[in-house]
Design a protein around this motif. Sequence first.
Motif, PDB file in Angstrom:
ATOM      1  N   LEU A 128       1.585  -6.169  20.962  1.00  0.00           N
ATOM      2  CA  LEU A 128       2.518  -6.022  19.825  1.00  0.00           C
ATOM      3  C   LEU A 128       2.039  -6.708  18.543  1.00  0.00           C
ATOM      4  CD1 LEU A 128       6.260  -6.366  20.938  1.00  0.00           C
ATOM      5  CD2 LEU A 128       5.152  -4.517  19.722  1.00  0.00           C
ATOM      6  N   LYS A 132      -2.162  -2.586  14.895  1.00  0.00           N
ATOM      7  CA  LYS A 132      -1.404  -1.939  13.832  1.00  0.00           C
ATOM      8  C   LYS A 132      -0.259  -1.154  14.461  1.00  0.00           C
ATOM      9  CE  LYS A 132      -2.096   0.896   9.744  1.00  0.00           C
ATOM     10  NZ  LYS A 132      -3.018   1.794   9.054  1.00  0.00           N
ATOM     11  N   HIS A 133      -0.512  -0.595  15.633  1.00  0.00           N
ATOM     12  CA  HIS A 133       0.528   0.123  16.364  1.00  0.00           C
ATOM     13  C   HIS A 133       0.082   0.274  17.808  1.00  0.00           C
ATOM     14  CE1 HIS A 133       4.188   2.390  16.508  1.00  0.00           C
ATOM     15  NE2 HIS A 133       3.606   3.440  17.013  1.00  0.00           N
ATOM     16  N   ASN A 134       1.038   0.457  18.720  1.00  0.00           N
ATOM     17  CA  ASN A 134       0.643   0.757  20.089  1.00  0.00           C
ATOM     18  C   ASN A 134       1.482   1.887  20.663  1.00  0.00           C
ATOM     19  OD1 ASN A 134       3.038  -0.538  20.673  1.00  0.00           O
ATOM     20  ND2 ASN A 134       2.100  -2.324  21.624  1.00  0.00           N
ATOM     21  N   ARG A 138       3.430   8.873  28.191  1.00  0.00           N
ATOM     22  CA  ARG A 138       4.226   9.042  29.405  1.00  0.00           C
ATOM     23  C   ARG A 138       4.188  10.447  29.963  1.00  0.00           C
ATOM     24  NH1 ARG A 138       8.983   5.256  28.775  1.00  0.00           N
ATOM     25  NH2 ARG A 138       8.045   3.703  27.428  1.00  0.00           N
ATOM     26  N   ILE A 153      -3.167   6.580  12.236  1.00  0.00           N
ATOM     27  CA  ILE A 153      -2.675   5.221  11.963  1.00  0.00           C
ATOM     28  C   ILE A 153      -3.843   4.240  11.850  1.00  0.00           C
ATOM     29  CG2 ILE A 153      -1.336   3.301  12.944  1.00  0.00           C
ATOM     30  CD1 ILE A 153       0.562   5.478  14.114  1.00  0.00           C
ATOM     31  N   ARG A 158      -4.163   0.751   5.249  1.00  0.00           N
ATOM     32  CA  ARG A 158      -4.992  -0.372   5.677  1.00  0.00           C
ATOM     33  C   ARG A 158      -5.411  -0.120   7.119  1.00  0.00           C
ATOM     34  NH1 ARG A 158      -3.056  -6.673   5.690  1.00  0.00           N
ATOM     35  NH2 ARG A 158      -4.950  -7.551   6.568  1.00  0.00           N
ATOM     36  N   GLN A 186       6.702  10.407  10.715  1.00  0.00           N
ATOM     37  CA  GLN A 186       7.751  10.106   9.754  1.00  0.00           C
ATOM     38  C   GLN A 186       7.687   8.636   9.350  1.00  0.00           C
ATOM     39  OE1 GLN A 186      11.484  11.229  11.299  1.00  0.00           O
ATOM     40  NE2 GLN A 186      12.399  11.589   9.295  1.00  0.00           N
ATOM     41  N   GLY A 187       7.766   8.375   8.073  1.00  0.00           N
ATOM     42  CA  GLY A 187       7.805   6.986   7.630  1.00  0.00           C
ATOM     43  C   GLY A 187       6.440   6.348   7.504  1.00  0.00           C
ATOM     44  N   PHE A 188       5.372   7.122   7.731  1.00  0.00           N
ATOM     45  CA  PHE A 188       4.022   6.558   7.583  1.00  0.00           C
ATOM     46  C   PHE A 188       3.320   7.292   6.448  1.00  0.00           C
ATOM     47  CE2 PHE A 188      -0.565   6.609   8.857  1.00  0.00           C
ATOM     48  CZ  PHE A 188      -0.813   5.267   8.657  1.00  0.00           C
ATOM     49  N   ASP A 309      -2.068  -2.676   1.070  1.00  0.00           N
ATOM     50  CA  ASP A 309      -0.958  -3.218   1.848  1.00  0.00           C
ATOM     51  C   ASP A 309      -0.078  -4.074   0.937  1.00  0.00           C
ATOM     52  OD1 ASP A 309       0.775  -4.430   3.537  1.00  0.00           O
ATOM     53  OD2 ASP A 309      -0.731  -5.290   4.882  1.00  0.00           O
ATOM     54  N   PRO A 310       1.094  -3.556   0.565  1.00  0.00           N
ATOM     55  CA  PRO A 310       1.940  -4.305  -0.377  1.00  0.00           C
ATOM     56  C   PRO A 310       2.301  -5.698   0.131  1.00  0.00           C
ATOM     57  CG  PRO A 310       3.102  -2.368   0.480  1.00  0.00           C
ATOM     58  CD  PRO A 310       1.695  -2.281   0.974  1.00  0.00           C
ATOM     59  N   ALA A 311       2.318  -5.865   1.452  1.00  0.00           N
ATOM     60  CA  ALA A 311       2.709  -7.165   2.007  1.00  0.00           C
ATOM     61  C   ALA A 311       1.681  -8.242   1.696  1.00  0.00           C
ATOM     62  CB  ALA A 311       2.923  -7.055   3.516  1.00  0.00           C
ATOM     63  N   GLU A 312       0.442  -7.847   1.364  1.00  0.00           N
ATOM     64  CA  GLU A 312      -0.567  -8.854   1.032  1.00  0.00           C
ATOM     65  C   GLU A 312      -0.428  -9.351  -0.399  1.00  0.00           C
ATOM     66  OE1 GLU A 312      -2.036 -10.407   3.070  1.00  0.00           O
ATOM     67  OE2 GLU A 312      -2.062  -9.107   4.829  1.00  0.00           O
TER      68      GLU A 312
ATOM     69  N   LYS B  19       9.451  -4.770  18.658  1.00  0.00           N
ATOM     70  CA  LYS B  19       8.488  -4.851  17.555  1.00  0.00           C
ATOM     71  C   LYS B  19       9.103  -5.557  16.356  1.00  0.00           C
ATOM     72  CE  LYS B  19       5.448  -1.216  18.874  1.00  0.00           C
ATOM     73  NZ  LYS B  19       4.906   0.107  18.767  1.00  0.00           N
ATOM     74  N   GLN B  60       8.938 -10.399   1.338  1.00  0.00           N
ATOM     75  CA  GLN B  60       7.975 -10.337   2.441  1.00  0.00           C
ATOM     76  C   GLN B  60       8.588  -9.649   3.657  1.00  0.00           C
ATOM     77  OE1 GLN B  60       4.826 -11.085   3.990  1.00  0.00           O
ATOM     78  NE2 GLN B  60       4.241 -10.715   1.885  1.00  0.00           N
ATOM     79  N   LYS B  63       8.632  -5.963   3.095  1.00  0.00           N
ATOM     80  CA  LYS B  63       7.274  -5.406   3.137  1.00  0.00           C
ATOM     81  C   LYS B  63       6.732  -5.375   4.561  1.00  0.00           C
ATOM     82  CE  LYS B  63       5.541  -6.630  -1.472  1.00  0.00           C
ATOM     83  NZ  LYS B  63       4.781  -7.682  -2.182  1.00  0.00           N
ATOM     84  N   VAL B  71       9.583   2.235  11.508  1.00  0.00           N
ATOM     85  CA  VAL B  71      10.552   2.085  10.428  1.00  0.00           C
ATOM     86  C   VAL B  71      10.380   3.226   9.434  1.00  0.00           C
ATOM     87  CG1 VAL B  71      11.219   0.645   8.466  1.00  0.00           C
ATOM     88  CG2 VAL B  71      10.744  -0.403  10.687  1.00  0.00           C
ATOM     89  N   VAL B  72      11.459   4.003   9.257  1.00  0.00           N
ATOM     90  CA  VAL B  72      11.369   5.186   8.413  1.00  0.00           C
ATOM     91  C   VAL B  72      11.891   4.881   7.013  1.00  0.00           C
ATOM     92  CG1 VAL B  72      12.189   7.571   8.135  1.00  0.00           C
ATOM     93  CG2 VAL B  72      11.501   6.735  10.387  1.00  0.00           C
TER      94      VAL B  72
END
Lengths: 575, 158
Positions: A128, A132-134, A138, A153, A158, A186-188, A309-312, B19, B60, B63, B71-72
């Motif tokens: 987790l 970036k994703h897992n 199934r 992804i 990034r 969706q959302g990416f 990456d806006p979080a950076e 997550k 933060q 973001k 998350v959509v």
Amino acid sequence: MANNNNGKKTSEIIIDTLIKQRVKHIFGYPGAAVIPLFDELLKRKNEIYHVLVRHEQCAVHAADGYARSSGKTGVCIATSGPGATNLITGITNAYMDSIPLIVITGQVSTKKIASDAFQEADMMGITLPITKHNFQIRSADKAEEILLKAFRIATEGRPGPVYIELPIDVQYETKLNNEKSLSNIQGFNPVMKGNSKQIKTAAELISKSKKPLFFIGGGVILSDACNELHKLISLSKIPVVTTLMGKASFPETNELCLGLIGMQGRKCANYAVQNSDLLIIAGSRLSDRATGKFNEFAKKAKIIHIDIDPAEIGKNIPAEVPIVGDVKSVLSDLFYALSRISNKMPYKNWTGKLIRMNKKCSCSLDINSKLISHKKVLYELQNILNDKDIIVTGVGQHQMFAAHFLKRNLPRTFITSGGLGTMGFGLPAAIGAKIANPEKRVFLLDGDGSFQMTLQELATIMQENIKIIPIIFNNSYLGMVAQWLRLFNDNKLSNVSLQNPDFVKLAEAYSLNGIKVTRSDEIKNAIDQSINEKNTTVVEIKVNPDEDILPMLKSNTSLDKLFGPCVPDNYFKEE
Amino acid sequence: MQNHVISILVNNEPGVLAKISGMFYRRNFNIDSISVGSSEKYGMSRIVISFTGDSNEFEQLVKQLHKLIEVVKIKKLENDSLVRELCLIKVYYNDSKAREDLISYSEVYKNKIIDISQDTITLQIIGDPDKVNNFIKLISKYKIKEICRTGTTGMNRG
């Protein structure tokens, strides 16, 4: 999009999709929970080549070195349980440096998951925070869709590692429905294009600033933006500093390149950051190793921060002009914005001064001491290297010596573990780099400690007949820790002295060759010999155990607290 | 430090809550409350998070949430938004006077009495978190057996 896989087994769909994604090499280690996948790999061995490593950690590092040196996505595979948990260091390493990887492991059958079955580990939980994703696959119906999404992804926005878990029963399952697989998520939707108003503001700030400076991180290499950076610097004549990950994004022999910034940075680079009035930061997450103490970083400068990456942006250092977008696109737009306005370069004096400081900053590496200096090895190596050669390093003193002193001119020719600082990264990453670039010379610079963390990969080199040029800086110490203890722990050396094997004999045990170097005048011949031998030839160089990599910063101090014999007391005070 | 409420639309996939909460833990965010339920869109859930922190921390948080693939959409709830919480409180009463008092307090707060036993009375309070806090304060002189709160949920007006 994708064709219909109706009637195919999941394992077949997975390998088929990898081939369709133009994956040519895959690094891995088999086990009970991935037998169907390996069966498929055997059938398709002419289309996708599996490199058998000797430890799963090295499968990730090799895929990582493959990705860093080629710009492609690295793929690796391992079994469930211990095979999967052995990947963790490698995945984290790739995550910290934003390297695109697809990591596939088996898992116990869906009916047994959560029963604490043999070789079951909660990899969905473990991965987790380090991916970036897992995904967990199934059903056969979802296999292709998930793999396509995973590639998107891993590479878009990034980059980063994506983990896929594949329970054994699902691998045998057959796809039943006729639906086509879609890869839209969706959302990416990573923002690629930077805000044009912000870019215009940035251009105006540049044209008005007296002391502008480019601060370049690994993102510029990852987004393939080095040409754009080059154009922008040629146009603006603004000097540039790079982080460890950004090294070689701009030719280091160019007078405008001040080189490495940060804890082990060059004094002129650190000086430039601390005295700049406008920092243009691109593709850097501003790690503490690059910035020194956050609240004393570039205090005189306005900050333009470009990142996908806006979080950076604003995470560690606040930015006056945040620009979210792909660096390649933003730097290109900034070039046009800057060429459209009148830029009289009010910073000419600053650029001139930094070029002069840069020239004076380069000390001679040609040191002929009795005990071999790390610098002397790099001096000889530098004379031998071509721009296209790939350097891969381990982690430790040798890495920082190389990052500080070795000049590299092309992106993706200096491969090193940055964020995580993973000892043992070098050898497997060099294997990956060589497999991705068979026509290039791949040099491994490693320390005796770092090398021994993954030395079993000499067997992979033997079996796959891989030719690299390994140079081991052997100081019989965990050199970097020893240096910290010498400098910051009253010279009390706790558990850093290493009694080592004979690396030449070790190489010979793997049917490779080895050369031991104990005198400075033997270095050049030894490296030349290693280059010219058909077999991989390990060059073990006995280096001075007491040599420190200087200048350096103490942890959590500002960039202008750089110390070392070559840094005069008033160096950072000068205006 | 300020209270912020955000409403997140997420793909309803296994592990999505892990997550999100894992990210909060990893990034050192302290959450006041979190409430999850299905949304008007098929296959999607809505998560409402109440968070206290300064504006940098809040930025933060948003973001970092955006980086999660599941998350959509993220919506910040405005100050005048419709925010509600449901709270169940089970209180002991010693005598009929106490019981009558609890009932009359509840009338003022428009609470519902949903259960009554030999020595306890269970009340249901619906309102914004301030109202719930005020009511709990009001009856704090009684011995409270159990409090269950759903956490804040809400939406913007109009």
